[in-house]
Design an enzyme around this catalytic site. Structure first.
Site, PDB file in Angstrom:
ATOM      1  N   ASP A  27       0.826  -0.947  -0.131  1.00  0.00           N
ATOM      2  CA  ASP A  27      -0.025  -0.184  -0.106  1.00  0.00           C
ATOM      3  C   ASP A  27       0.965   1.205  -0.045  1.00  0.00           C
ATOM      4  OD1 ASP A  27      -2.455   1.428   0.188  1.00  0.00           O
ATOM      5  OD2 ASP A  27      -1.994   1.819   2.388  1.00  0.00           O
ATOM      6  N   ASP A  29      -0.128   5.156   1.025  1.00  0.00           N
ATOM      7  CA  ASP A  29      -0.311   6.150   1.745  1.00  0.00           C
ATOM      8  C   ASP A  29      -0.365   5.567   3.318  1.00  0.00           C
ATOM      9  OD1 ASP A  29      -0.670   9.012   2.558  1.00  0.00           O
ATOM     10  OD2 ASP A  29      -2.672   8.701   2.891  1.00  0.00           O
ATOM     11  N   ASP A 249      -1.131  -0.719   6.168  1.00  0.00           N
ATOM     12  CA  ASP A 249      -1.586  -0.030   7.203  1.00  0.00           C
ATOM     13  C   ASP A 249      -2.706  -0.226   7.846  1.00  0.00           C
ATOM     14  OD1 ASP A 249      -2.164   1.631   5.323  1.00  0.00           O
ATOM     15  OD2 ASP A 249      -2.670   2.986   7.140  1.00  0.00           O
TER      16      ASP A 249
END
Length: 311
Positions: A27, A29, A249
């Site tokens: 991922d 951001d 995240d």
């Protein structure tokens, strides 16, 4: 199985783990950067992965940007990589239509932004103009008439800051046509905004509105749905799920994608979910919450650098 913190692994265990995967899907951001700034150590880890022979793919549910914008960002922030290693949901939407042989004499109605239409341009698929559309607000619904394009046979629903009654009406009307295709880029509920007392609706709220109005379910492309990994595999047949590491995240998108596709998983604590949440899920009696537990956890991706730089 319980989650293992990278700091609690021996050097031999880290080496064995590193040798267990050939492909990295990460991922963006919250893992690699926040806003316009790289998270400390992340570029160095990504480049070290490549030095060790790993193939790296950047995967994001963000449908507002074309891959070229991401390519510029990963280059500017020092991550590198090729355009075909960037997998966003705008690209997935265009790829899905191309792969299923969408008739290029027909058009797409886009509830979304320029990232989607630019990807459609790349594969030669026509679409109606995007942007604000408030043409039928404040009218008597009983006498409502709307001009619909007879050539539209697909709807793509993504993040649209100009969502409106008119757009919902048109999307639902186009989706009532026999054989029409309904694609959703992703169903993220909210856009994370740490430190601000506002809730920013995510793409999922817009997809849900179109879905409700149309009375039918979309094909969902983004994480945690397997289609994202399946398209990576289709484009790159050498990628094997058991030898692929998914880094994220956010458990309900990134980690769950890994679980849904049989990938290894690593969560970092620089974004949405924390180690405390992971511990809660580990002790939960809810089987769905237990599926959110990653295989490995690191406080930040950059913490891996000292563990892998000499391997």
């Amino acid at each position: 199985m319980p989650c293992t913190h990278i700091n609690h692994m021996s050097d031999e265990d880290v080496k064995s783990w590193l040798n267990s995967f050939d492909t990295v899907m990460t991922d963006c951001d919250g893992v690699l950067w926040v806003g316009a700034e790289a998270i400390q150590g992340s570029p160095q880890v990504i480049n070290r992965f490549r030095e060790l022979g790993k193939r790296v793919f950047f995967v994001t549910n963000n449908s507002t940007k074309h891959r070229r914008e991401y390519k510029q960002k990963v280059d500017t922030l020092g991550f590198g990589g090729d355009l075909d290693e960037i997998i966003g949901t705008a690209y997935l939407a265009a790829s899905y239509l191309e792969d299923c042989g969408f008739d290029k004499t027909k058009k797409v109605y886009v509830v979304g932004s320029a990232g989607i239409t630019q990807e459609l341009d790349d594969v030669g698929i026509q679409y109606l103009p995007i942007g604000p559309d408030i043409g039928v607000e404040n009218r008597d619904l009983a006498s409502l008439t709307v001009d619909l394009d007879p050539h539209v046979h697909a709807v793509i629903a993504g993040m649209d800051l100009h969502i409106s009654f008119t757009k919902l009406l048109k999307a639902a009307s186009y989706l009532s046509r026999e054989g029409s295709i309904f694609i959703a880029t992703n169903t993220d509920a909210q856009f994370p905004m740490k430190g601000k007392e506002i809730v920013v609706p995510g793409t999922g709220s817009m997809v849900a509105a179109v879905e409700t109005a149309a009375g039918r379910k979309p094909i969902i492309l983004g994480k945690p749905n397997p289609l994202m990994f399946e398209i990576v595999q289709k484009r790159h047949p050498s990628v094997k799920p058991e030898r692929t590491l998914m880094i994220g995240d956010r458990a309900d998108t990134d980690i769950l994608l890994g679980k849904n596709c049989g990938l290894q998983t690593l969560m970092v604590g620089t974004g949405v979910h924390s180690l405390e949440k992971v511990k809660d899920w580990e002790t939960s009696t809810d089987s769905e919450e237990q599926r959110l537990v990653p295989d490995k956890f690191a406080d930040r991706l950059g913490d891996l650098l000292d563990r892998i730089k000499d391997l």
